[in-house]
Design a protein around this motif. Structure first.
Motif, PDB file in Angstrom:
ATOM      1  N   THR A 185       0.867  -1.197  -0.056  1.00 12.58           N
ATOM      2  CA  THR A 185      -0.004   0.033   0.047  1.00 12.58           C
ATOM      3  C   THR A 185       0.878   1.123  -0.207  1.00 12.58           C
ATOM      4  OG1 THR A 185      -1.910   1.193   1.122  1.00 12.58           O
ATOM      5  CG2 THR A 185      -0.139   0.086   2.591  1.00 12.58           C
ATOM      6  N   THR A 186       0.394   2.248  -0.375  1.00  9.23           N
ATOM      7  CA  THR A 186       1.099   3.729  -0.306  1.00  9.23           C
ATOM      8  C   THR A 186       1.121   4.076   1.067  1.00  9.23           C
ATOM      9  OG1 THR A 186      -0.048   4.424  -2.401  1.00  9.23           O
ATOM     10  CG2 THR A 186       1.041   5.935  -1.303  1.00  9.23           C
ATOM     11  N   ILE A 233       1.825   5.165   7.724  1.00  7.14           N
ATOM     12  CA  ILE A 233       0.794   5.644   8.335  1.00  7.14           C
ATOM     13  C   ILE A 233      -0.510   4.690   8.199  1.00  7.14           C
ATOM     14  CG2 ILE A 233      -1.296   7.411   7.775  1.00  7.14           C
ATOM     15  CD1 ILE A 233       0.899   9.098   6.583  1.00  7.14           C
ATOM     16  N   TRP A 234      -0.566   3.907   7.310  1.00  3.61           N
ATOM     17  CA  TRP A 234      -1.739   2.744   7.079  1.00  3.61           C
ATOM     18  C   TRP A 234      -1.469   1.835   8.574  1.00  3.61           C
ATOM     19  CZ3 TRP A 234      -1.042  -2.489   6.201  1.00  3.61           C
ATOM     20  CH2 TRP A 234      -2.117  -3.217   6.007  1.00  3.61           C
ATOM     21  N   GLY A 235      -0.321   1.524   8.618  1.00  2.00           N
ATOM     22  CA  GLY A 235       0.015   0.506   9.794  1.00  2.00           C
ATOM     23  C   GLY A 235      -0.280   1.001  11.286  1.00  2.00           C
ATOM     24  N   LYS A 236      -0.678   2.266  11.367  1.00  2.00           N
ATOM     25  CA  LYS A 236      -0.950   2.938  12.737  1.00  2.00           C
ATOM     26  C   LYS A 236      -2.496   2.972  13.065  1.00  2.00           C
ATOM     27  CE  LYS A 236       3.253   5.575  12.712  1.00  2.00           C
ATOM     28  NZ  LYS A 236       4.129   5.249  13.938  1.00  2.00           N
TER      29      LYS A 236
END
Length: 249
Positions: A143-144, A148-151
């Motif tokens: 993912t881009t 951030i997505w992982g938080k």
């Protein structure tokens, strides 16, 4: 002074903590001298809830400890749905390969704050609390902006246990432990930008309101130990206290 949001008779209640006793907080908790009401009971008899209201936001930092060719750290907004309280659990995501805990000092805003200078920032700060900004750093999908997505997973932000109004944010000792094994100790004096400079930086971009948090970012060494299903994570900041959360599968 220590202020907490506790579960009292099945409801969320703001309280002032003194000694071993919780007292009802009457009126505006952001007032210069919050009023202490009736005793609610021993602190140990209450569950402490993460100290934000649903209208509050949590602004988190990237690179708050690293000196670089930048005017300020990176910032992002962590969703309210990612927040849990001391003693709660979170699920290890099926897509995760590697998960880390991030022990962080957070600044709690006390009044509306926009374009505030660092020299005036202290007047806009209510107090400080602990954050574990748990993060998926490697996943099974691409993912881009993966960090951030992982938080943003549900439960990936343990906050609390209290708001302390009295600590020195430029000299706060932050500790991280997994399964009671302490693996990181660091002082906030090593931040690349102190909390007052960060309030100036963030308030240039985001209007902050009473109760909003700015989490100061993960210190170097946070990734010395990854989190596995079944692990108990603990963040401790002297003068505030400790938050624990369990990673379940």
């Amino acid at each position: 002074m220590k202020i907490a949001r506790v579960e009292h008779k099945g409801q969320s209640t703001w309280a002032i903590l003194e000694g071993d006793t919780a007292y009802a907080l009457e009126g505006d908790r952001f007032a210069a001298n919050p009023q202490k009401g009736a005793a609610l009971g021993p602190i140990s008899s209450f569950k402490t809830l993460f100290p934000l209201d649903p209208t509050n936001q949590i602004v988190a930092l990237f690179g708050g400890w690293a000196i670089g060719d930048r005017d300020g750290p990176g910032i992002f907004i962590k969703p309210y749905s990612s927040l849990i309280s001391h003693g709660d659990s979170m699920d290890y995501p099926d897509v995760a390969k590697t998960v880390y805990m991030e022990p962080e000092l957070a600044t709690v805003i006390g009044k509306k704050c926009s374009n505030v200078s660092a020299k005036d920032a202290k007047d806009y700060i209510f107090g400080y609390t602990c954050v574990n900004d748990t993060t998926v750093f490697e996943s099974k999908i691409v993912t881009t902006f993966p960090h951030i997505w992982g938080k943003m997973f549900d439960g990936f932000g343990t906050v609390g246990p209290v708001i302390s109004t009295d600590i020195d944010p430029k000299d706060a000792v932050i500790r991280a432990a997994i399964n009671d094994e302490e693996y990181l100790t660091i002082n906030s004096s090593l931040l690349a930008w102190d909390v007052y400079e960060v309030v100036e930086w963030v308030s240039k971009v985001v209007t902050l309101n009473p109760g909003d948090l700015i989490s100061m970012g993960a210190p170097p060494g946070f990734d010395a130990k990854s989190v596995l299903p079944g692990d108990v994570m603990k963040v401790t900041i002297d003068g505030i206290g400790s938050i624990e959360s369990t990673m379940r599968k």
